[in-house]
Design a protein around this motif. Structure first.
Motif, PDB file in Angstrom:
ATOM      1  N   LEU A 201       0.806  -1.219   0.000  1.00 33.37           N
ATOM      2  CA  LEU A 201       0.000   0.000   0.000  1.00 33.37           C
ATOM      3  C   LEU A 201       0.839   1.269   0.000  1.00 33.37           C
ATOM      4  N   SER A 202       2.153   1.128   0.170  1.00 37.01           N
ATOM      5  CA  SER A 202       3.028   2.308   0.128  1.00 37.01           C
ATOM      6  C   SER A 202       4.129   2.067  -0.903  1.00 37.01           C
ATOM      7  N   PRO A 203       3.770   1.928  -2.164  1.00 35.46           N
ATOM      8  CA  PRO A 203       4.758   1.549  -3.180  1.00 35.46           C
ATOM      9  C   PRO A 203       5.833   2.595  -3.407  1.00 35.46           C
ATOM     10  N   ASN A 204       5.519   3.869  -3.172  1.00 40.74           N
ATOM     11  CA  ASN A 204       6.532   4.903  -3.413  1.00 40.74           C
ATOM     12  C   ASN A 204       7.670   4.798  -2.406  1.00 40.74           C
ATOM     13  N   ARG A 205       7.330   4.459  -1.176  1.00 39.76           N
ATOM     14  CA  ARG A 205       8.395   4.217  -0.207  1.00 39.76           C
ATOM     15  C   ARG A 205       9.184   2.965  -0.569  1.00 39.76           C
ATOM     16  N   THR A 206       8.482   1.986  -1.160  1.00 38.15           N
ATOM     17  CA  THR A 206       9.170   0.779  -1.593  1.00 38.15           C
ATOM     18  C   THR A 206      10.232   1.117  -2.633  1.00 38.15           C
ATOM     19  N   VAL A 207       9.855   1.924  -3.615  1.00 38.58           N
ATOM     20  CA  VAL A 207      10.799   2.312  -4.663  1.00 38.58           C
ATOM     21  C   VAL A 207      11.994   3.041  -4.069  1.00 38.58           C
ATOM     22  N   GLN A 208      11.750   3.838  -3.049  1.00 38.72           N
ATOM     23  CA  GLN A 208      12.825   4.614  -2.428  1.00 38.72           C
ATOM     24  C   GLN A 208      13.502   3.848  -1.295  1.00 38.72           C
ATOM     25  N   ARG A 209      13.316   2.487  -1.311  1.00 35.44           N
ATOM     26  CA  ARG A 209      13.927   1.619  -0.316  1.00 35.44           C
ATOM     27  C   ARG A 209      13.426   1.944   1.087  1.00 35.44           C
ATOM     28  N   GLY A 210      12.173   2.361   1.179  1.00 38.36           N
ATOM     29  CA  GLY A 210      11.584   2.688   2.477  1.00 38.36           C
ATOM     30  C   GLY A 210      10.697   1.573   2.987  1.00 38.36           C
ATOM     31  N   ARG A 211       9.860   1.900   3.962  1.00 36.97           N
ATOM     32  CA  ARG A 211       8.986   0.930   4.605  1.00 36.97           C
ATOM     33  C   ARG A 211       7.793   0.599   3.702  1.00 36.97           C
ATOM     34  N   ASN A 212       7.276  -0.625   3.887  1.00 33.06           N
ATOM     35  CA  ASN A 212       6.231  -1.127   3.011  1.00 33.06           C
ATOM     36  C   ASN A 212       5.007  -1.540   3.823  1.00 33.06           C
ATOM     37  N   ARG A 213       3.893  -0.902   3.563  1.00 31.81           N
ATOM     38  CA  ARG A 213       2.639  -1.315   4.187  1.00 31.81           C
ATOM     39  C   ARG A 213       2.076  -2.475   3.379  1.00 31.81           C
ATOM     40  N   LEU A 214       1.942  -3.621   4.055  1.00 29.56           N
ATOM     41  CA  LEU A 214       1.562  -4.852   3.379  1.00 29.56           C
ATOM     42  C   LEU A 214       0.203  -5.328   3.865  1.00 29.56           C
ATOM     43  N   ILE A 215      -0.668  -5.753   2.945  1.00 25.84           N
ATOM     44  CA  ILE A 215      -1.863  -6.496   3.298  1.00 25.84           C
ATOM     45  C   ILE A 215      -1.830  -7.796   2.518  1.00 25.84           C
ATOM     46  N   LEU A 216      -2.333  -8.874   3.152  1.00 25.96           N
ATOM     47  CA  LEU A 216      -2.244 -10.179   2.528  1.00 25.96           C
ATOM     48  C   LEU A 216      -3.479 -10.983   2.904  1.00 25.96           C
ATOM     49  N   HIS A 217      -4.019 -11.694   1.931  1.00 28.52           N
ATOM     50  CA  HIS A 217      -5.197 -12.544   2.127  1.00 28.52           C
ATOM     51  C   HIS A 217      -4.862 -13.921   1.582  1.00 28.52           C
ATOM     52  N   ALA A 218      -5.048 -14.968   2.427  1.00 30.09           N
ATOM     53  CA  ALA A 218      -4.681 -16.317   2.007  1.00 30.09           C
ATOM     54  C   ALA A 218      -5.772 -17.304   2.399  1.00 30.09           C
ATOM     55  N   THR A 219      -5.903 -18.350   1.606  1.00 27.40           N
ATOM     56  CA  THR A 219      -6.808 -19.453   1.913  1.00 27.40           C
ATOM     57  C   THR A 219      -6.018 -20.751   1.820  1.00 27.40           C
ATOM     58  N   ALA A 220      -6.233 -21.625   2.817  1.00 19.18           N
ATOM     59  CA  ALA A 220      -5.514 -22.894   2.848  1.00 19.18           C
ATOM     60  C   ALA A 220      -6.290 -23.883   3.695  1.00 19.18           C
ATOM     61  N   ALA A 221      -6.518 -25.069   3.161  1.00 18.26           N
ATOM     62  CA  ALA A 221      -7.156 -26.170   3.891  1.00 18.26           C
ATOM     63  C   ALA A 221      -8.450 -25.743   4.567  1.00 18.26           C
ATOM     64  N   GLY A 222      -9.248 -24.937   3.871  1.00 17.43           N
ATOM     65  CA  GLY A 222     -10.517 -24.498   4.421  1.00 17.43           C
ATOM     66  C   GLY A 222     -10.415 -23.348   5.405  1.00 17.43           C
ATOM     67  N   ASN A 223      -9.252 -22.736   5.521  1.00 16.13           N
ATOM     68  CA  ASN A 223      -9.042 -21.609   6.419  1.00 16.13           C
ATOM     69  C   ASN A 223      -8.825 -20.328   5.617  1.00 16.13           C
ATOM     70  N   VAL A 224      -9.242 -19.225   6.206  1.00 14.33           N
ATOM     71  CA  VAL A 224      -9.034 -17.907   5.601  1.00 14.33           C
ATOM     72  C   VAL A 224      -8.180 -17.088   6.562  1.00 14.33           C
ATOM     73  N   VAL A 225      -7.052 -16.581   6.070  1.00 13.37           N
ATOM     74  CA  VAL A 225      -6.108 -15.834   6.901  1.00 13.37           C
ATOM     75  C   VAL A 225      -5.891 -14.464   6.281  1.00 13.37           C
ATOM     76  N   ASP A 226      -6.005 -13.422   7.104  1.00 14.01           N
ATOM     77  CA  ASP A 226      -5.716 -12.056   6.678  1.00 14.01           C
ATOM     78  C   ASP A 226      -4.597 -11.504   7.547  1.00 14.01           C
ATOM     79  N   MET A 227      -3.653 -10.816   6.898  1.00  8.65           N
ATOM     80  CA  MET A 227      -2.501 -10.294   7.618  1.00  8.65           C
ATOM     81  C   MET A 227      -2.195  -8.902   7.094  1.00  8.65           C
ATOM     82  N   ARG A 228      -1.787  -8.027   7.998  1.00  9.56           N
ATOM     83  CA  ARG A 228      -1.378  -6.690   7.602  1.00  9.56           C
ATOM     84  C   ARG A 228      -0.276  -6.203   8.536  1.00  9.56           C
ATOM     85  N   GLY A 229       0.564  -5.350   7.987  1.00  7.74           N
ATOM     86  CA  GLY A 229       1.649  -4.796   8.784  1.00  7.74           C
ATOM     87  C   GLY A 229       2.541  -3.935   7.923  1.00  7.74           C
TER      88      GLY A 229
END
Length: 653
Positions: A201-229
């Protein structure tokens, strides 16, 4: 001055000549020097497998490369850290010779990035040094960019994680990218396939080697996992706090992903904070539910050899009895649908109550554990449980619940259970102790009235069995079960009903003395267990008015009950049944037979005597009151039948 001017003119002429040569030849002859210089800076082999162009256009370096590859270290499973089908870039002059590259524009097509850790988790493919963690890859500064068909592969052998991601086309202008860099892909974690999508969510900081706001959504074995940081760098996950939430139909399926085996559960939803530190997953501040029960606490998963280790401290305010069913081997969905009847199965037409869920021995090989779990109360209509404390350890298939304590109907039970699955089949040791408990309180928990009952009871069951389920281990059990009543008072009604002393019972009822307490001197209800058969050894209760004795057995093999209880009066009594009360049936469907064959026999004798002389019919129901008082010493010691004595030293019942 003239010499200086000639020198400047000569230099300009040389530069112009070089510019002209590069422009005309497109600098294709520089492919070799480019590979050597780039390779020396990265300490990796750099190769161009297709066309190569490097020239001034007009004052910026223009780079066109087809088939560029940067090698991976030899421990990686893929040959290239980076490969691209085509690169077109305009770079600041001489930036390719510096450590910090700078591009005015970059058009990247078909790029594939492979990020891997070595097996010891000391080196990674994007750090250019043999030292731990090494020198990380420095991303270039890019003013304008377009990345098409970009993929990224990440592999961590310690976490047994492999993921392949595909990125949407990325465009940037003025050193700024749009709102997010989005990706999707799949992978496996500990052999479990998953699907994943997310965004930076912060790609401009990524390009400038800065911090990256990440969100992630995963499904596995009937489970739904959401992660952010927020990540400190593009591929840095260690020691980064991430907010994690998970939901699914069965919590056991989620924990299996990280190598932890627990009984099946109903649907769950949990949230926690996750920090990955070296070889550990740390879950803290966990809050949520499984089924109709709440769950809170923290746990840590250590990814170490040869087995994963789990450490957990959990609390539950209200544990629904249905959600507790899997922990003793019942299916929670069946219990939820059918209630208590869901715990009963039928084998050859007879009801069975003991659970027969098999231990997952192979799964227990994969991890060790230390667990502390406190439950305030169990929500149940028929089983009054509360204040549960469980301390559990698992060490290479040796499972110990030591101790497991709880309050049942206001009686405190403490137990130690050990399951040694190293042996085949498993060997289970049960040591269950009922601490001294007022009988009035114990019965009140099951709906009885406390008034007039002051006795106490304590007990212990110590058994050893062989088998991979509760049913199998008890069906082969050896040991002893004993409950001791040191003394006290009970309502006369309870005692007289057991004795079936019809005359005294009616007399007390007419005199409104039914609640008058009867003194209990001592009592013992004990069984010796051999090969799954619990034989009464003895059942013996001495009261101020009678002696109650029982014989028979309980079978853990087929769950059949066959016990007879008889009470003999110490004083003369008229209209006494003087016959056993039978307790039969099965654990799942017990029956009480107050009218036993002996009593019907007495009725027959009475009818025969009545035919000869009607008053003589009463003789069949007379209790002469010759029962002898029992010595309480052996009773209170929990001694076997052979050691019991009367108060005068005669051999007891």
């Amino acid at each position: 001055m003239r010499r200086l001017l000639w020198m400047v003119a000569g230099l300009l002429l040389i530069l112009a000549t070089l510019w002209m040569i590069l422009f005309v030849t497109k600098g294709r002859f520089l492919r070799g020097p480019f590979e050597r210089i780039a390779g020396s800076q990265l300490h990796r082999q750099v190769r161009v497998r297709g066309d190569f162009q490097l020239y001034f256009d007009p004052f910026a370096l223009k780079l066109v490369v087809d088939g560029l590859t940067i090698a991976n270290p030899n421990y990686a499973t893929k040959p290239f850290l980076f490969s691209a089908r085509r690169i077109e870039a305009r770079a600041a002059p001489f930036s390719l010779l510096r450590k910090k590259w700078s591009f005015h524009s970059l058009d990247l097509t078909g790029a594939a990035i492979d990020l891997e850790w070595d097996k010891a988790h000391r080196r990674n493919s994007w750090s250019f040094s043999d030292k731990k963690n090494g020198r990380p890859l420095t991303l270039p500064v890019i003013d304008e960019a377009r990345l098409t068909e970009t993929t990224l592969r990440y592999r961590d052998p310690r976490l047994r994680l492999l993921t392949d991601l595909r990125f949407e086309t990325i465009r940037s202008e003025g050193a700024r990218i749009g709102s997010a860099i989005r990706f999707a892909g799949n992978g496996t974690i500990r052999a479990t396939p998953f699907m994943v999508s997310g965004a930076l969510l912060s790609p401009n900081r990524t390009v400038q080697r800065g911090r990256n706001r990440l969100i992630l959504h995963a499904t596995a074995a009937g489970n739904v996992v959401d992660m952010r940081g927020t990540l400190p760098s593009l591929a840095e996950l260690e020691d980064v706090p991430l907010q994690l939430s998970a939901r699914g139909h069965n919590l056991a399926r989620l924990l299996e992903i990280i190598g932890v085996v627990v009984p099946d559960t109903r649907g769950y939803a949990l949230a926690s904070r996750l920090v990955l530190h070296e070889d550990q997953y740390r879950f803290t501040g966990m809050q949520g539910r499984f089924g109709d029960s709440d769950l809170a606490g923290a746990f840590t998963v250590h990814n170490i050899e040869p087995r994963v280790r789990v450490e957990a401290a959990l609390t539950t305010r209200r544990l629904d009895i249905v959600d507790a069913a899997p922990f003793i081997g019942y299916n929670p969905d069946v219990i939820a649908a059918k209630g208590a009847a869901g715990a009963v199965t039928r084998v050859k037409g007879t009801p069975r109550l003991l659970p027969d869920a098999q231990l997952r021995i192979e799964a227990l090989r994969a991890f060790d554990a230390k667990l502390r779990w406190h439950v305030d109360a169990v929500r149940s209509r028929n089983v009054p449980l509360s204040d549960i404390d469980l301390t559990l350890s698992l060490d290479d298939r040796l499972l110990k619940m030591n101790p497991l304590t709880f309050t049942m109907a206001r009686g405190r039970v403490t137990s130690d259970v050990t399951i040694d699955a190293r042996a085949r089949p498993a060997r289970t040791t049960y040591d269950i102790r009922l601490l001294p408990t007022p009988v009035g309180q114990l019965l009140a928990g099951f709906g009885a009235i406390e008034a007039g009952t002051t006795g106490t009871v304590k007990g212990r069951a110590k058994l050893v069995g062989i088998g991979d389920s509760v049913r199998d281990s008890l069906a082969t059990a050896q040991g002893r079960i004993a409950f001791i009543v040191p003394g006290g008072t009970f309502w006369m009604r309870n005692v007289q009903l057991v004795e079936l002393d019809l005359g005294v019972f009616v007399q007390r009822m007419l005199q409104n003395e039914l609640k008058k307490p009867v003194s209990i001197n001592c009592g013992l209800i004990a069984f010796t267990v051999q090969d799954g058969i619990a034989t009464a050894d003895p059942i013996l209760i001495d009261t101020s008015k009678n002696v109650i004795a029982g014989r028979g057995s309980l079978s853990f093999r087929n769950e059949k009950i066959d016990i007879g209880i008889r009470a003999d009066a110490k004083k003369f009594s008229l209209f006494s049944g003087q016959s056993p009360v039978g307790i039969g049936g099965y654990f799942a469907a017990p029956t009480i037979r107050p009218l036993s064959p002996q009593l019907f026999g007495r009725v027959g004798i009475g009818l025969g005597l009545a035919a000869l002389a009607p008053p003589a019919a009463l003789l069949a129901f007379v209790d002469p009151g010759d029962a002898k008082s029992i010595s309480c010493g052996p009773v209170l010691a929990g001694a076997r039948s052979g050691a019991q004595r009367t108060v005068k030293g005669a051999k007891g019942r």
